[in-house]
Design a protein around this motif. Sequence first.
Motif, PDB file in Angstrom:
ATOM      1  N   UNK A 276       0.701  -1.184   0.028  1.00 36.80           N
ATOM      2  CA  UNK A 276       0.106   0.006   0.045  1.00 36.80           C
ATOM      3  C   UNK A 276       1.038   1.192   0.090  1.00 36.80           C
ATOM      4  N   UNK A 277       1.999   1.331   0.908  1.00 42.73           N
ATOM      5  CA  UNK A 277       2.811   2.380   0.718  1.00 42.73           C
ATOM      6  C   UNK A 277       3.499   2.800  -0.503  1.00 42.73           C
ATOM      7  N   UNK A 278       3.836   1.619  -1.397  1.00 44.01           N
ATOM      8  CA  UNK A 278       4.450   1.786  -2.332  1.00 44.01           C
ATOM      9  C   UNK A 278       3.497   2.500  -3.292  1.00 44.01           C
ATOM     10  N   UNK A 279       2.126   1.887  -3.370  1.00 48.15           N
ATOM     11  CA  UNK A 279       1.325   2.171  -4.292  1.00 48.15           C
ATOM     12  C   UNK A 279       0.992   3.591  -4.011  1.00 48.15           C
ATOM     13  N   UNK A 280       0.731   4.289  -2.872  1.00 50.09           N
ATOM     14  CA  UNK A 280       0.366   5.609  -2.526  1.00 50.09           C
ATOM     15  C   UNK A 280       1.662   6.578  -2.697  1.00 50.09           C
ATOM     16  N   UNK A 281       2.731   5.845  -2.545  1.00 44.66           N
ATOM     17  CA  UNK A 281       3.875   6.663  -2.751  1.00 44.66           C
ATOM     18  C   UNK A 281       4.304   7.259  -4.223  1.00 44.66           C
ATOM     19  N   UNK A 282       3.789   6.464  -5.023  1.00 45.64           N
ATOM     20  CA  UNK A 282       4.009   6.630  -6.449  1.00 45.64           C
ATOM     21  C   UNK A 282       2.991   7.733  -7.158  1.00 45.64           C
ATOM     22  N   UNK A 283       2.009   8.180  -6.371  1.00 45.56           N
ATOM     23  CA  UNK A 283       0.851   8.758  -7.086  1.00 45.56           C
ATOM     24  C   UNK A 283       0.807  10.240  -6.450  1.00 45.56           C
ATOM     25  N   UNK A 284       0.684  11.127  -7.473  1.00 43.99           N
ATOM     26  CA  UNK A 284       0.664  12.563  -6.876  1.00 43.99           C
ATOM     27  C   UNK A 284      -0.595  12.878  -6.137  1.00 43.99           C
ATOM     28  N   UNK A 285      -0.346  13.917  -5.044  1.00 41.30           N
ATOM     29  CA  UNK A 285      -1.537  14.041  -4.052  1.00 41.30           C
ATOM     30  C   UNK A 285      -2.705  14.553  -4.808  1.00 41.30           C
ATOM     31  N   UNK A 286      -2.639  15.183  -5.908  1.00 41.15           N
ATOM     32  CA  UNK A 286      -3.707  15.922  -6.721  1.00 41.15           C
ATOM     33  C   UNK A 286      -4.533  14.739  -7.161  1.00 41.15           C
ATOM     34  N   UNK A 287      -3.989  13.624  -7.541  1.00 39.67           N
ATOM     35  CA  UNK A 287      -5.044  12.406  -8.075  1.00 39.67           C
ATOM     36  C   UNK A 287      -5.530  11.651  -7.116  1.00 39.67           C
ATOM     37  N   UNK A 288      -4.750  11.722  -5.596  1.00 38.44           N
ATOM     38  CA  UNK A 288      -5.493  11.059  -4.617  1.00 38.44           C
ATOM     39  C   UNK A 288      -6.981  12.020  -4.332  1.00 38.44           C
ATOM     40  N   UNK A 289      -6.772  13.585  -4.406  1.00 41.73           N
ATOM     41  CA  UNK A 289      -7.926  14.123  -4.146  1.00 41.73           C
ATOM     42  C   UNK A 289      -8.973  14.197  -5.350  1.00 41.73           C
ATOM     43  N   UNK A 290      -8.651  13.930  -6.544  1.00 45.81           N
ATOM     44  CA  UNK A 290      -9.535  13.757  -7.615  1.00 45.81           C
ATOM     45  C   UNK A 290     -10.031  12.405  -7.437  1.00 45.81           C
ATOM     46  N   UNK A 291      -9.642  11.259  -7.295  1.00 48.46           N
ATOM     47  CA  UNK A 291     -10.008   9.885  -7.231  1.00 48.46           C
ATOM     48  C   UNK A 291     -10.937   9.926  -5.981  1.00 48.46           C
ATOM     49  N   UNK A 292     -10.437  10.194  -4.855  1.00 50.94           N
ATOM     50  CA  UNK A 292     -11.426  10.267  -3.672  1.00 50.94           C
ATOM     51  C   UNK A 292     -12.685  10.923  -3.904  1.00 50.94           C
ATOM     52  N   UNK A 293     -12.568  12.178  -4.527  1.00 49.92           N
ATOM     53  CA  UNK A 293     -13.888  13.132  -4.813  1.00 49.92           C
ATOM     54  C   UNK A 293     -14.625  12.403  -5.691  1.00 49.92           C
ATOM     55  N   UNK A 294     -14.186  11.861  -6.743  1.00 45.68           N
ATOM     56  CA  UNK A 294     -15.174  11.164  -7.810  1.00 45.68           C
ATOM     57  C   UNK A 294     -15.638  10.025  -7.126  1.00 45.68           C
ATOM     58  N   UNK A 295     -14.891   9.210  -6.420  1.00 43.49           N
ATOM     59  CA  UNK A 295     -15.548   7.905  -5.589  1.00 43.49           C
ATOM     60  C   UNK A 295     -16.682   8.631  -4.731  1.00 43.49           C
ATOM     61  N   UNK A 296     -16.283   9.448  -3.948  1.00 45.80           N
ATOM     62  CA  UNK A 296     -17.413   9.889  -3.001  1.00 45.80           C
ATOM     63  C   UNK A 296     -18.414  10.521  -3.611  1.00 45.80           C
TER      64      UNK A 296
ATOM     65  N   UNK B  61     -13.734  16.496   5.431  1.00 50.92           N
ATOM     66  CA  UNK B  61     -13.230  15.204   5.746  1.00 50.92           C
ATOM     67  C   UNK B  61     -12.594  14.519   4.548  1.00 50.92           C
ATOM     68  N   UNK B  62     -13.036  14.813   3.248  1.00 48.82           N
ATOM     69  CA  UNK B  62     -12.554  14.327   2.047  1.00 48.82           C
ATOM     70  C   UNK B  62     -10.920  14.783   2.077  1.00 48.82           C
ATOM     71  N   UNK B  63     -11.019  16.310   2.326  1.00 47.35           N
ATOM     72  CA  UNK B  63      -9.535  16.699   2.362  1.00 47.35           C
ATOM     73  C   UNK B  63      -8.786  15.998   3.421  1.00 47.35           C
ATOM     74  N   UNK B  64      -9.409  15.963   4.812  1.00 45.58           N
ATOM     75  CA  UNK B  64      -8.523  15.470   5.492  1.00 45.58           C
ATOM     76  C   UNK B  64      -7.956  13.918   5.410  1.00 45.58           C
TER      77      UNK B  64
ATOM     78  N   UNK C 215      -9.992  21.898  -4.511  1.00 47.00           N
ATOM     79  CA  UNK C 215     -10.542  20.954  -5.463  1.00 47.00           C
ATOM     80  C   UNK C 215     -11.754  20.177  -4.950  1.00 47.00           C
ATOM     81  N   UNK C 216     -11.904  20.133  -3.600  1.00 51.52           N
ATOM     82  CA  UNK C 216     -12.783  19.268  -3.155  1.00 51.52           C
ATOM     83  C   UNK C 216     -14.204  20.434  -2.620  1.00 51.52           C
ATOM     84  N   UNK C 217     -13.952  21.568  -2.623  1.00 47.68           N
ATOM     85  CA  UNK C 217     -14.958  22.409  -2.298  1.00 47.68           C
ATOM     86  C   UNK C 217     -14.902  22.723  -0.999  1.00 47.68           C
ATOM     87  N   UNK C 218     -13.608  22.727  -0.495  1.00 47.73           N
ATOM     88  CA  UNK C 218     -13.377  23.517   0.901  1.00 47.73           C
ATOM     89  C   UNK C 218     -12.677  24.888   0.807  1.00 47.73           C
ATOM     90  N   UNK C 219     -13.304  25.597   1.632  1.00 46.70           N
ATOM     91  CA  UNK C 219     -12.482  26.737   1.543  1.00 46.70           C
ATOM     92  C   UNK C 219     -11.516  27.243   2.515  1.00 46.70           C
TER      93      UNK C 219
END
Lengths: 249, 236
Positions: free
Chosen positions: B58-78, B102-105, B178-182
């Motif tokens: 898991x660490x290896x997977x998430x280490x190789x992904x830009x944080x922007x993508x995690x934001x986008x992916x999680x937002x789309x998923x939610x 919470x999504x941002x956190x 990106x996920x609507x938090x001000x």
Amino acid sequence: MMKIRGIRKAFGKQQVLNGVDMDVDDGEVVVILGSSGSGKTTFLRCLNFLEQADEGHIDLDDSHIDVKSSSKKDVLDYQRKTAMVFQNYALFNNKTALENIAMPMIATGKAGKAEADRRAEELIDKVGLSERKDFYPSQLSGGQQQRIGIARALALDPKVTLFDEPTSALDPELVGQVLGLLRDIANAGATMILVTHEMKFAYEIADKVVFMDKGVVLEQGTPQDIFEHPKHQRTQEFLSRFTSQLEHA
Amino acid sequence: MDFNFQAMIQAIIYSVRYLGTTLEVSFAALVIGVVFGLIIALLRYYNVVVLSPVFQTLTTIFKGVPVVLIFLALYLFFSTGFDPMAKSMGWSIRFKQINPIWIAVICLGIMAVVNGTEIFRGAFSSVRKGQLDAAQSIGMTRMQTIRRVLLPQAVPVAVPVFGNLLINLIKASALCSMVGVVDIFSAATISGQQSYTFLEAYVGVALIYWAVVALIEQASGLLERGLTVHTRRAVA
């Protein structure tokens, strides 16, 4: 009385211990000799359960350990009857000299804080480092660190103390102070199993000398037997390398 | 071109009201990173069966992904997947009711956990192994060894690095918009839009980030000194 039977240990395909037997009487000092790779250190580590042996039995006091099947609690109980002194001292770097001696007593429930501190003061005095009790290991010389390491082992009041080449990492001029301390401890009646390359010292201090080769005990006997009349060729070869040390004995 | 200082000051005044959000998100992520990073690092240090390789992957997977993508992916998923999941689980909560903070956190938390694991692993490797043998030979349990030997030596090594991580989290928290938090960054954008003074607004918010980061560096330095005062080496 400690009875060790049939200790076997392999690292992968490498069979390091091929069934080691040994008896150690109370108050006896056993010195293990052997060239590097003969399994001496692994044997000590197995006796302390730093390595889990593959097979074997150990009886010490009321502990009867079968290394394959004994419960964790029995092993911990047995482990707390033994103590080990390491080649590289292995003091806790975040603790002062005094805390290094006191903390194990507290952690293993052998004494409360006050009692542990009192005993630690006594022991640090015994190893002659009272004035350094508040120093951290990084502020002590190798010889001083090893004396604290020995005091830490003694603090647990072990039935048997294991010494893994306690002087081999020390500067030559510091070896003497540690050997002197070991002699005092032996004279005070402690049961000791000692791996060392200090042949002259081994000759003087040992009640029994054990020669190990290729993971077995090749021969054992009194220091006179082993040093003066070694039976096996391997023992003779090994000792011949140390004749200069022994001539001064 | 003119640089409108008045607009910059206004942007700072407007954005700084949202500093709380930026700090909340960042600190929450840091706490997640410290707690889970420590647990995972310990599991890997002691090579615990199953869990250690799982977290390593898991660490290896998430280490190789830009944080922007995690934001986008999680937002789309939610936004697409949460309501059906909630329905099938029989929960009454719906996506619209979830505070996007919470999504941002969670997103920043993932980044913090990945980094926190590596920070603790590095700190553990600075503790000389012989001491663990010594603890075991004495008959100390693993928990006692962790508490009395491993952590007291690893934490002073880890603290300044976590200070750095917090700084990175604060900067990464600009992605919250990106996920609507001000947060202060999106507040600055809003302020810039009102008078069409974007450059001024961004310079203004940069000054806020600089001030916050400078404060954190100071605090982390003080904390580090306080922690190592007992074990500072006479010899290296």
